[in-house]
Design an enzyme around this catalytic site. Structure first.
Site, PDB file in Angstrom:
ATOM      1  N   LYS A  68     -11.088  25.265 -12.281  1.00 30.53           N
ATOM      2  CA  LYS A  68     -11.411  23.859 -12.521  1.00 30.53           C
ATOM      3  C   LYS A  68     -11.620  23.102 -11.203  1.00 30.53           C
ATOM      4  O   LYS A  68     -12.110  21.978 -11.186  1.00 30.53           O
ATOM      5  CB  LYS A  68     -10.322  23.203 -13.359  1.00 30.53           C
ATOM      6  CG  LYS A  68     -10.284  23.709 -14.817  1.00 30.53           C
ATOM      7  CD  LYS A  68      -9.155  23.053 -15.587  1.00 30.53           C
ATOM      8  CE  LYS A  68      -9.020  23.531 -17.024  1.00 30.53           C
ATOM      9  NZ  LYS A  68      -9.984  22.897 -17.956  1.00 30.53           N
ATOM     10  N   HIS A  89     -12.935  31.270 -26.698  1.00 29.60           N
ATOM     11  CA  HIS A  89     -12.770  30.116 -25.807  1.00 29.60           C
ATOM     12  C   HIS A  89     -12.894  30.443 -24.337  1.00 29.60           C
ATOM     13  O   HIS A  89     -12.743  29.544 -23.503  1.00 29.60           O
ATOM     14  CB  HIS A  89     -11.398  29.470 -26.036  1.00 29.60           C
ATOM     15  CG  HIS A  89     -11.280  28.739 -27.323  1.00 29.60           C
ATOM     16  ND1 HIS A  89     -11.566  27.401 -27.456  1.00 29.60           N
ATOM     17  CD2 HIS A  89     -10.921  29.157 -28.554  1.00 29.60           C
ATOM     18  CE1 HIS A  89     -11.368  27.027 -28.718  1.00 29.60           C
ATOM     19  NE2 HIS A  89     -10.986  28.075 -29.395  1.00 29.60           N
ATOM     20  N   THR A 143     -13.426  19.342 -23.118  1.00 33.46           N
ATOM     21  CA  THR A 143     -13.494  18.214 -24.048  1.00 33.46           C
ATOM     22  C   THR A 143     -13.073  16.938 -23.332  1.00 33.46           C
ATOM     23  O   THR A 143     -13.426  15.838 -23.760  1.00 33.46           O
ATOM     24  CB  THR A 143     -12.584  18.427 -25.279  1.00 33.46           C
ATOM     25  OG1 THR A 143     -11.276  18.824 -24.826  1.00 33.46           O
ATOM     26  CG2 THR A 143     -13.164  19.478 -26.205  1.00 33.46           C
ATOM     27  N   LYS A 195      -6.626  17.450 -16.214  1.00 29.80           N
ATOM     28  CA  LYS A 195      -6.789  18.693 -16.974  1.00 29.80           C
ATOM     29  C   LYS A 195      -5.788  19.685 -16.409  1.00 29.80           C
ATOM     30  O   LYS A 195      -5.165  19.425 -15.371  1.00 29.80           O
ATOM     31  CB  LYS A 195      -8.222  19.223 -16.834  1.00 29.80           C
ATOM     32  CG  LYS A 195      -8.712  19.262 -15.364  1.00 29.80           C
ATOM     33  CD  LYS A 195     -10.171  19.644 -15.247  1.00 29.80           C
ATOM     34  CE  LYS A 195     -11.151  18.554 -15.645  1.00 29.80           C
ATOM     35  NZ  LYS A 195     -12.005  18.915 -16.775  1.00 29.80           N
ATOM     36  N   ARG A 196      -5.604  20.825 -17.086  1.00 32.66           N
ATOM     37  CA  ARG A 196      -4.737  21.843 -16.530  1.00 32.66           C
ATOM     38  C   ARG A 196      -5.142  22.163 -15.089  1.00 32.66           C
ATOM     39  O   ARG A 196      -6.328  22.129 -14.742  1.00 32.66           O
ATOM     40  CB  ARG A 196      -4.799  23.118 -17.390  1.00 32.66           C
ATOM     41  CG  ARG A 196      -4.101  22.986 -18.731  1.00 32.66           C
ATOM     42  CD  ARG A 196      -2.641  22.592 -18.580  1.00 32.66           C
ATOM     43  NE  ARG A 196      -1.870  23.669 -18.010  1.00 32.66           N
ATOM     44  CZ  ARG A 196      -1.053  24.470 -18.688  1.00 32.66           C
ATOM     45  NH1 ARG A 196      -0.895  24.295 -19.991  1.00 32.66           N
ATOM     46  NH2 ARG A 196      -0.386  25.423 -18.084  1.00 32.66           N
ATOM     47  N   LYS A 235     -14.332  12.925 -23.747  1.00 34.17           N
ATOM     48  CA  LYS A 235     -13.462  11.754 -23.886  1.00 34.17           C
ATOM     49  C   LYS A 235     -13.784  10.718 -22.810  1.00 34.17           C
ATOM     50  O   LYS A 235     -13.797   9.514 -23.063  1.00 34.17           O
ATOM     51  CB  LYS A 235     -11.990  12.163 -23.758  1.00 34.17           C
ATOM     52  CG  LYS A 235     -11.494  13.095 -24.838  1.00 34.17           C
ATOM     53  CD  LYS A 235     -10.106  13.658 -24.483  1.00 34.17           C
ATOM     54  CE  LYS A 235      -9.820  14.934 -25.208  1.00 34.17           C
ATOM     55  NZ  LYS A 235      -8.670  15.678 -24.621  1.00 34.17           N
TER      56      LYS A 235
HETATM   57  C1  LIG Z   1      -8.630  16.741 -23.754  1.00 31.74           C
HETATM   58  C2  LIG Z   1      -7.371  17.259 -23.233  1.00 31.74           C
HETATM   59  C3  LIG Z   1      -7.352  18.478 -22.525  1.00 31.74           C
HETATM   60  C4  LIG Z   1      -8.612  19.246 -22.218  1.00 31.74           C
HETATM   61  O1  LIG Z   1      -9.198  18.730 -21.044  1.00 31.74           O
HETATM   62  P1  LIG Z   1     -10.356  19.522 -20.258  1.00 31.74           P
HETATM   63  O2  LIG Z   1     -10.805  18.553 -19.232  1.00 31.74           O
HETATM   64  O3  LIG Z   1     -11.427  19.780 -21.278  1.00 31.74           O
HETATM   65  O4  LIG Z   1      -9.751  20.751 -19.707  1.00 31.74           O
HETATM   66  C5  LIG Z   1      -6.137  18.939 -22.051  1.00 31.74           C
HETATM   67  N1  LIG Z   1      -4.997  18.261 -22.253  1.00 31.74           N
HETATM   68  C6  LIG Z   1      -4.980  17.080 -22.910  1.00 31.74           C
HETATM   69  C7  LIG Z   1      -3.675  16.360 -23.087  1.00 31.74           C
HETATM   70  C8  LIG Z   1      -6.152  16.550 -23.431  1.00 31.74           C
HETATM   71  O5  LIG Z   1      -6.120  15.383 -24.099  1.00 31.74           O
END
Ligand SMILES: *Cc1c(COP(=O)(O)O)cnc(C)c1O
Length: 833
Positions: free
Chosen positions: A574, A377, A676, A568-569, A680
Site C-alpha cells: 500500500k 480478493h 474501497t 488503511k492497513r 469512501k
Molecule cells: C474501508 C475500510 C478499509 C479498507 O480500506 P482500503 O483503503 O480499501 O484498504 C479498512 N478498514 C476500515 C475500517 C474501513 O472502513
C-alpha cells in the site's frame, strides 16, 4: 406492508402466528417515552443515576424495539414464501457501531436525536459509548458488512454467516511512537444487538478417523472417534434502509460439548474438569489479526471449519424442512464464499449430502457446483491459503478423502480435455506436491464453484491472465468481474450528515437508496453559491476531525491546510512509505527555503499493522518519528504537520473520510485488488492521488481524467521493469532529493538516539530490490503532489472537481454491486416481506 404475513403454516406451529407490521407498530411508544420506559424496566435506573453508557443502552433498546417486529416478519415471510436465499459466508464482518446505523435505516434517527435531547443527552455522545463490532481486519471484512446492508436494503433474502469472536481486531495504541496491541474486549458490557438462539445449536466434529462400514445402503465411509464442539448461534438483525426487510447475520460461538465435569472437579481435578471447555472455546475466542492469510495455524483451520460446518448444517436443515426434493437445492440456495477462508464448505457440503443425507456422489457434486460462487480478493502469493495434508488428515480426515476424490475426478476431466499435459495437471491440482503436500484452498474453491469473481475490472482481468490462467482455459466463462462498492447509508448519510443535508436540499432525499440520483448535483459544480456551501461542509468536517486529532494525539492542526489522508492497513504494497518519502521531501524543501508560499499541508495516517509484521510496525514508528520532528520544528510551523491517528476502525473512519481533502491510493499497480477506501473518500468529496490500480482505474473512468491525479507505473510497466532487471540504485543516484530523503532515514536524522533504527527500511528500498517499486514511482508521485498543491490554491477550481467526484460516484454503491451478484451469480429475486 405484510398484511399477508398471517401464517399459513399453523399445522407445524402450535400457536398460530397472526401478526403484521401494523400490529407491532401500534404497540410502540413515542421515542421519548420509550427511552424513559427502558431506563426503568430494562436498566432498572432512574435518570438521576443514569450514566452516558446507560443512556446508550437505553437508546439501543429503544431502537431495537423498532427492529424486532420487522425481523420476525421478514423471517416468517421468507419461510412462508420458500424463497431462494443467499448465504454469505465470511470469516470477517467489520461492522462498527450499530445504534446510529440502525436508527438511520429504520427511519427513526431524527426522533431518537430529539428524544435524547429532551432528556439532556446528545445522540453523538451517547452513540460513542458503543464499542465497535470489529470482527474483521480491513477491506474484506468491511465489504461483507456493506454487503449485508445492501442485501437488506434491496430486499434480497439473505443471511450472513460468520464467527462471534470474543475478541475482535486488537485495539491499537501508540506508545513511544510504536504500535502496541491491546485486546478488544468488545463484549465486556451487554451486547444489545444479538440474540442467542440455543434451539439452533449444532455439533461440529474434529479429529478422529475414517472406517469402512457395510450398511443396507452399501459400503460407506464413516468418520468416527471424533471430538465435538458445540456451535451456539447468535443472531444479529440487519435492517434495510427504507424497507421493512430486516435480514439476519448469524454468528457462531464455540462451546464445550461436555458440560463442566463436576465429578472430576469434586475429586480435585480442577484443571482436568475445565480442560475440555478451554480447548473447545478457544475456537471462537479471537480474530486472527493478519490482513493476509494466517495459513498453517491449526486453530485458524479449526475456526474456518467450525463456522462452515455449523452454517452448512443450518442451511441444509432449513432447506430439507421445507423442500422434499434435494434436486431443487440450487433453486433455493446460493452460497457466496468471501475469499478462500470458507472454501472448505465445498468439501463440507459433499460430506453432508453424501455421508449424512446419503445422496450419490455424482448427484451431490452436480448440486454443489450449482450452489457455490467464490470471490477472490488477492493475487499476492503469501495470501493464497494452503494447508498441509498432515494437518488436514489429523483435523479433518474424512474431508481430506473427499478433497482427494474431488481432485481425482477433476484431474481426470482435465486430462481428457488436455491429454498428456502433465505440467497443467500439477499446476491446477488441488494438492500442491511441490513443497510438501498441501491443500490449495483457492483451487478447491474454483473447482467447486460455478462462478469466480474478482473485485474490480483490472483485478478480474489479472485473475484470468495470471493466477487462474490455467483454470480459465479449463473453465472458460467461469470467471467474471463484480466491482466492489460501499454502502451510502453508513459512508455518506451517517458519516457525513452535513453533506447529506446539503445534497438533500438540492436534489431531495432518495440518493441514500438510489445513489444514481447523486449525479443530479453535477450541474451545481458550476454554481458559485453551491460551491461555497459545499466548502463550508468540508470545513466543518475538517474542524470535527481536527478536534478529534487534538484529543487523540495532542497535535493542533491548521484546518485551512490541505488534509492529505492515507488510512488503511499498514502494508508494504500500500506504500505508506512512499507517502513518508514525499513528506520528508516537503520538509527538506521548506527547510531549504524552496517552498515559500507552499500550500500548507496536514498529512494524516491511520492503520494497523499485523502484530507479527515487523517491517509494517517499523513504518508506523518511522511515521511517528518523522511527525515528532516536523511538528516541533519552528521553521516549519503550520506549513506541514504529520499525524498518526491511532486505532483505525470503522468509527474512526466515519470521522476521517469526511474530513479528507486528498485521498492517497498509491499501491504498486497490480497489487490492490480493488480498495474501497478510495470510494469512501471520493463520495465524501476528496480528490484522489493514485496509481492505476484496483478500482482507482474505474474511479478515473467515472470522474474523468482531469478530475483525478494519476501517476506512476501501470501494471504492464511494473511487469516490464521487473523483467528487465529493476535497479533501485539508479533512481537513488539519479535523484538528489530522493537520495537525501533516504539518507536521512538511514543515518538517524529521525531517530537521533538510535541512528540505525531504520536500517531495515533502507535495506528493503536499496539492498533488497525495492519489491514495490517506491523509488521508480517517487519522482512521478512528487510531481503529482505538486499539481495537487497548485490546484488546492484555487479553491473554486478545487471545489468544482470535488463536487464532480461526489456527483460521479453512483457506480460505487454496494447496492449496484449486490444487484450484479443477485442477477448474474446468485439468480435470486428481490422479495418484500
Ligand atoms: C474501508 C475500510 C478499509 C479498507 O480500506 P482500503 O483503503 O480499501 O484498504 C479498512 N478498514 C476500515 C475500517 C474501513 O472502513
Amino acid at each position: 406492508m405484510a398484511t399477508n404475513a398471517k401464517s399459513t403454516r399453523s399445522k407445524t406451529n402450535k400457536i398460530e402466528t397472526i401478526h403484521n407490521a401494523e400490529d407491532f407498530l401500534l404497540t410502540q411508544l413515542p421515542i421519548p417515552q420509550a427511552l424513559r420506559n427502558h431506563l426503568t424496566f430494562s436498566l432498572g435506573k432512574s435518570d438521576s443515576w443514569a450514566t452516558t453508557r446507560d443512556w446508550y443502552q437505553t437508546a439501543a433498546f429503544t431502537v431495537r424495539d423498532h427492529l424486532m417486529s420487522r425481523w420476525v416478519i421478514t423471517r416468517d415471510a421468507y419461510r412462508d414464501a420458500n424463497t431462494k436465499r443467499v448465504y454469505y459466508l465470511s470469516l470477517e464482518f467489520l461492522i462498527g457501531r450499530m445504534l446510529s446505523n440502525a436508527a438511520l435505516n429504520l427511519g427513526v434517527a431524527p426522533e431518537l436525536s430529539d428524544g435524547l435531547q429532551e432528556i439532556g443527552q446528545q445522540l453523538e455522545g451517547v452513540a460513542e459509548m458503543e464499542p465497535d463490532a470489529a470482527l474483521g481486519n480491513g477491506g474484506l471484512g468491511r465489504l461483507a458488512a456493506c454487503f449485508v446492508d445492501s442485501m437488506a436494503t434491496m430486499d434480497i433474502p439473505a443471511t450472513g454467516y460468520g464467527i462471534r469472536y470474543d475478541y475482535g481486531m486488537f485495539r491499537q495504541s501508540i506508545e513511544g511512537g510504536q504500535q502496541v496491541e491491546n485486546p478488544d474486549n468488545w463484549l465486556r458490557y451487554q451486547n444489545i444487538w444479538e440474540v442467542q438462539r440455543p434451539e439452533h445449536t449444532c455439533e461440529v466434529k474434529f479429529y478422529g478417523r475414517v472406517v469402512q462400514v457395510h450398511t443396507e445402503r452399501g459400503t460407506e465411509r464413516h468418520w468416527i472417534d471424533t471430538e465435538s464442539v458445540v456451535a451456539m448461534p447468535y443472531d444479529v438483525p440487519v435492517p434495510g434502509y427504507g424497507t421493512q426487510t430486516v435480514n439476519n447475520l448469524r454468528l457462531w460461538s464455540a462451546k464445550a460439548a461436555k458440560e463442566f465435569d463436576l465429578a472430576s472437579f469434586n475429586q480435585g481435578n480442577y484443571d482436568k474438569s475445565v480442560e475440555g471447555r478451554h480447548g473447545a472455546e478457544t475456537i471462537s475466542q479471537v480474530l486472527y489479526p493478519n490482513d493476509a492469510s494466517e495459513s498453517g495455524k491449526e486453530l485458524r483451520l479449526k475456526q474456518q471449519y467450525f463456522f462452515v460446518s455449523a452454517s452448512t448444517q443450518d442451511i441444509l436443515h432449513r432447506f430439507i424442512t421445507y423442500n422434499p426434493d434435494w434436486d431443487t437445492l440450487p433453486q433455493k440456495i446460493a452460497i457466496q464464499l468471501n475469499d478462500t477462508h470458507p472454501a472448505i464448505a465445498v468439501a463440507e457440503m459433499m460430506y453432508q449430502l453424501v455421508d449424512h443425507y446419503h445422496l450419490a456422489w455424482d448427484r451431490a457434486w452436480k448440486l454443489v457446483t450449482q450452489i457455490f460462487a467464490y470471490t477472490n480478493h488477492t493475487l499476492m502469493p503469501e495470501a493464497l491459503e494452503t494447508w498441509s495434508v498432515d494437518l488436514f488428515s489429523s483435523l479433518l480426515p474424512r474431508h481430506l478423502e473427499i478433497i482427494y476424490e474431488i481432485n481425482h475426478r477433476f484431474l481426470q476431466m482435465v486430462n481428457q480435455h488436455f491429454p498428456g499435459d502433465s505440467g497443467l495437471l500439477s499446476r491446477v491440482s488441488i494438492i500442491d506436491e511441490t513443497h510438501g503436500r498441501r491443500v490449495r484452498m483457492a483451487h478447491l474453491a474454483v473447482v467447486g464453484s460455478h462462478t469466480v469473481n474478482g473485485v474490480a475490472a483490472l483485478h478480474s482481468e489479472l485473475l484470468r491472465t495470471t493466477l487462474f490462467a490455467d483454470f480459465n482455459k479449463i473453465y472458460p466463462g467461469k470467471f467474471t468481474n463484480v466491482t466492489n462498492g460501499i454502502t451510502p447509508r453508513r459512508w455518506l448519510n451517517q458519516a457525513n450528515p452535513l453533506l447529506t443535508e446539503l445534497l438533500t436540499k438540492h436534489i431531495g432525499s432518495g440518493f441514500q437508496k438510489d445513489l444514481g440520483l447523486i449525479q443530479k448535483i453535477e450541474p451545481l459544480a458550476e454554481d458559485a453559491a453551491f460551491r461555497k456551501a459545499f466548502r463550508e461542509v468540508k470545513a466543518a468536517n475538517k474542524q470535527r476531525l481536527a478536534y478529534k486529532i487534538l484529543q487523540k494525539t495532542g497535535v493542533a492542526i491548521n484546518p485551512h491546510a490541505i488534509f492529505d489522508v492515507q488510512i488503511k492497513r499498514i502494508h508494504e504494497y500500500k506504500r505508506q512509505l512512499l507517502n513518508v518519502l514525499h513528506v520528508i521531501t516537503l520538509y527538506n524543501r521548506i527547510r531549504s527555503g524552496q517552498a515559500k508560499n507552499q500550500t500548507p499541508r496536514v498529512v494524516i495516517f491511520a492503520g494497523k499493522a499485523a502484530p507479527g509484521y515487523w517491517l509494517a510496525k517499523q513504518i508506523i514508528r518511522l511515521i511517528n518519528d518523522v511527525a515528532t520532528l516536523i511538528n516541533n520544528d519552528p521553521v516549519v510551523g503550520d506549513q506541514l504537520k504529520v499525524v498518526f491517528y491511532p486505532n483505525y476502525e470503522v468509527s474512526a473512519a466515519e470521522i476521517l473520510f469526511p474530513g479528507a481533502d486528498l485521498s492517497e491510493q498509491i499501491s504498486t499497480a497490480g497489487t490492490e485488488a480493488s480498495g474501497t477506501g478510495n470510494m469512501k473518500m471520493a463520495l465524501n468529496g476528496a480528490l484522489t492521488i493514485g496509481t492505476l490500480d484496483g478500482a482507482n482505474v474505474e474511479i478515473k473512468e467515472e470522474v474523468g481524467d482531469e478530475n483525478i491525479f494519476i501517476f506512476g507505473l501501470t501494471t504492464p510497466e511494473v511487469a516490464q521493469i521487473k523483467a528487465s532487471g529493476y535497479n533501485p540504485w539508479d533512481y537513488y543516484n539519479g535523484n538528489p532529493e530522493l537520495k537525501q530523503v533516504i539518507d536521512m532515514i538511514g543515518n538517524g536524522f529521525f531517530s537521533v538516539g538510535e541512528p540505525n533504527r531504520y536500517q531495515a527500511i533502507v535495506d528493503t528500498l536499496l539492498h533488497k530490490g525495492d519489491h514495490y517499486l517506491l523509488l521508480a514511482d517517487y519522482a512521478a508521485y512528487v510531481e503529482a503532489q505538486e499539481k495537487v498543491a497548485a490546484l488546492y490554491q484555487d479553491e473554486e477550481a478545487w471545489s468544482r472537481v470535488a463536487i464532480l467526484n461526489v456527483a460521479r460516484m453512483a457506480k460505487f454503491s454496494s447496492d449496484r454491486t449486490i444487484g450484479e451478484y443477485a442477477n448474474r451469480i446468485w439468480k435470486v429475486e428481490q422479495f418484500k416481506a
